[in-house]
Design a protein around this motif. Sequence first.
Motif, PDB file in Angstrom:
ATOM      1  N   THR A 195      50.394  49.857  -5.783  1.00  0.00           N
ATOM      2  CA  THR A 195      50.793  51.256  -5.568  1.00  0.00           C
ATOM      3  C   THR A 195      50.794  51.512  -4.065  1.00  0.00           C
ATOM      4  O   THR A 195      49.739  51.585  -3.440  1.00  0.00           O
ATOM      5  N   SER A 251      51.849  57.468  -2.610  1.00  0.00           N
ATOM      6  CA  SER A 251      50.931  58.345  -3.327  1.00  0.00           C
ATOM      7  C   SER A 251      51.506  58.799  -4.661  1.00  0.00           C
ATOM      8  O   SER A 251      50.771  58.964  -5.634  1.00  0.00           O
ATOM      9  N   ARG A 252      52.824  58.967  -4.723  1.00  0.00           N
ATOM     10  CA  ARG A 252      53.431  59.432  -5.981  1.00  0.00           C
ATOM     11  C   ARG A 252      53.214  58.433  -7.117  1.00  0.00           C
ATOM     12  O   ARG A 252      53.217  58.811  -8.291  1.00  0.00           O
ATOM     13  N   GLN A 253      52.995  57.156  -6.773  1.00  0.00           N
ATOM     14  CA  GLN A 253      52.788  56.155  -7.822  1.00  0.00           C
ATOM     15  C   GLN A 253      51.439  56.322  -8.516  1.00  0.00           C
ATOM     16  O   GLN A 253      51.259  55.859  -9.642  1.00  0.00           O
ATOM     17  N   LEU A 273      50.464  59.054  -9.606  1.00  0.00           N
ATOM     18  CA  LEU A 273      50.788  59.934 -10.731  1.00  0.00           C
ATOM     19  C   LEU A 273      51.188  59.122 -11.957  1.00  0.00           C
ATOM     20  O   LEU A 273      50.889  59.486 -13.097  1.00  0.00           O
ATOM     21  N   GLU A 290      47.022  57.835   3.002  1.00  0.00           N
ATOM     22  CA  GLU A 290      47.714  57.618   1.728  1.00  0.00           C
ATOM     23  C   GLU A 290      46.711  57.359   0.606  1.00  0.00           C
ATOM     24  O   GLU A 290      46.846  57.872  -0.508  1.00  0.00           O
ATOM     25  N   LYS A 342      45.037  60.602  -0.327  1.00  0.00           N
ATOM     26  CA  LYS A 342      45.958  61.469  -1.061  1.00  0.00           C
ATOM     27  C   LYS A 342      46.052  61.025  -2.517  1.00  0.00           C
ATOM     28  O   LYS A 342      46.051  61.847  -3.440  1.00  0.00           O
ATOM     29  N   MET A 343      46.125  59.723  -2.744  1.00  0.00           N
ATOM     30  CA  MET A 343      46.147  59.200  -4.119  1.00  0.00           C
ATOM     31  C   MET A 343      44.896  59.632  -4.869  1.00  0.00           C
ATOM     32  O   MET A 343      44.965  60.105  -6.012  1.00  0.00           O
ATOM     33  N   MET A 363      44.932  63.362  -5.673  1.00  0.00           N
ATOM     34  CA  MET A 363      45.920  63.705  -6.700  1.00  0.00           C
ATOM     35  C   MET A 363      45.403  63.427  -8.103  1.00  0.00           C
ATOM     36  O   MET A 363      45.480  64.284  -8.990  1.00  0.00           O
TER      37      MET A 363
END
Length: 280
Positions: free
Chosen positions: A169, A172-174, A176, A203, A206-207, A210
């Motif tokens: 990953t 960061s969107r990954q 999710l 990063e 942030k992951m 989230m």
Amino acid sequence: KKTPLCYKRHCSCHLASTPKVFPTMGRFTTLVCLVSVAPLASALIPLKPPGMRADARFFLDTADTAEWEALLPLGIFHGVTTNPITLDNAGHPCDVFEIHELAMRALDQTNEFICQTWGATAEEMYKNGMDLSGPNRRDIVVAVPVTPAGTEAAAALVQSDVRVCLTATYASRQALIAAGVGADYSCTFLSSLDQAGKDGKKECLKMRDMVENMGSDTRVMVASLRDVDSLCDLAEAGVDTFALSPDIARKLFGEPMTDQAAADFEAAAKRTMSMPKAVY
């Protein structure tokens, strides 16, 4: 967060179904017996299950069994992580039965073993993941790349009660995706993020934020750390799951002041051994 597997492993409700013998169990049983006959045993004394390390989970990131023998006895590792690259580096074939042997060996000293499935399609990755986790679906975690095919395979594995780590990953969107699938772990590689020109630490954090804000139990695991300072910075910011190379693991102990203090303690102990014993 989830109840640590190391606690589940030693609960009485799990002992009957646990196929292996744990070396700490004898000491645990003896201690219980001593407490039961002690004069002050009227109050039940809670015993901390072996292996509990609060929320921290450190994994030894290598398939080199010589490194396992040297470092796992330190007792700081929750588990071992491997992938096809580390298997190749250690001279192990990417073979289901070979990985089973490694898993059983690692689980003799740790709580979890992470190994990576492979395949050109979701179906192949699912099949190999099922085979890899077959001997112990509680403690063997299957890593799957966070590609569309890998995510499809991961979702099917989770539905089949296989624990999953979505790996590689890099955005960061990954994270999710990992939370949405219900993965136990989302693994990112700090040095690769930095090499790509990203702020790797930012990063990673942030992951972590989230998945926690979503109420997910997915843990963000940070691997490929180049220095201990990066590990400390991320831990200070609240990251609690790391895959450590043998080199980084050794550097945790690299403190000359501690080495000198330990030597002074030992010298003092040897000096006092020759002292006359006090008579009371």
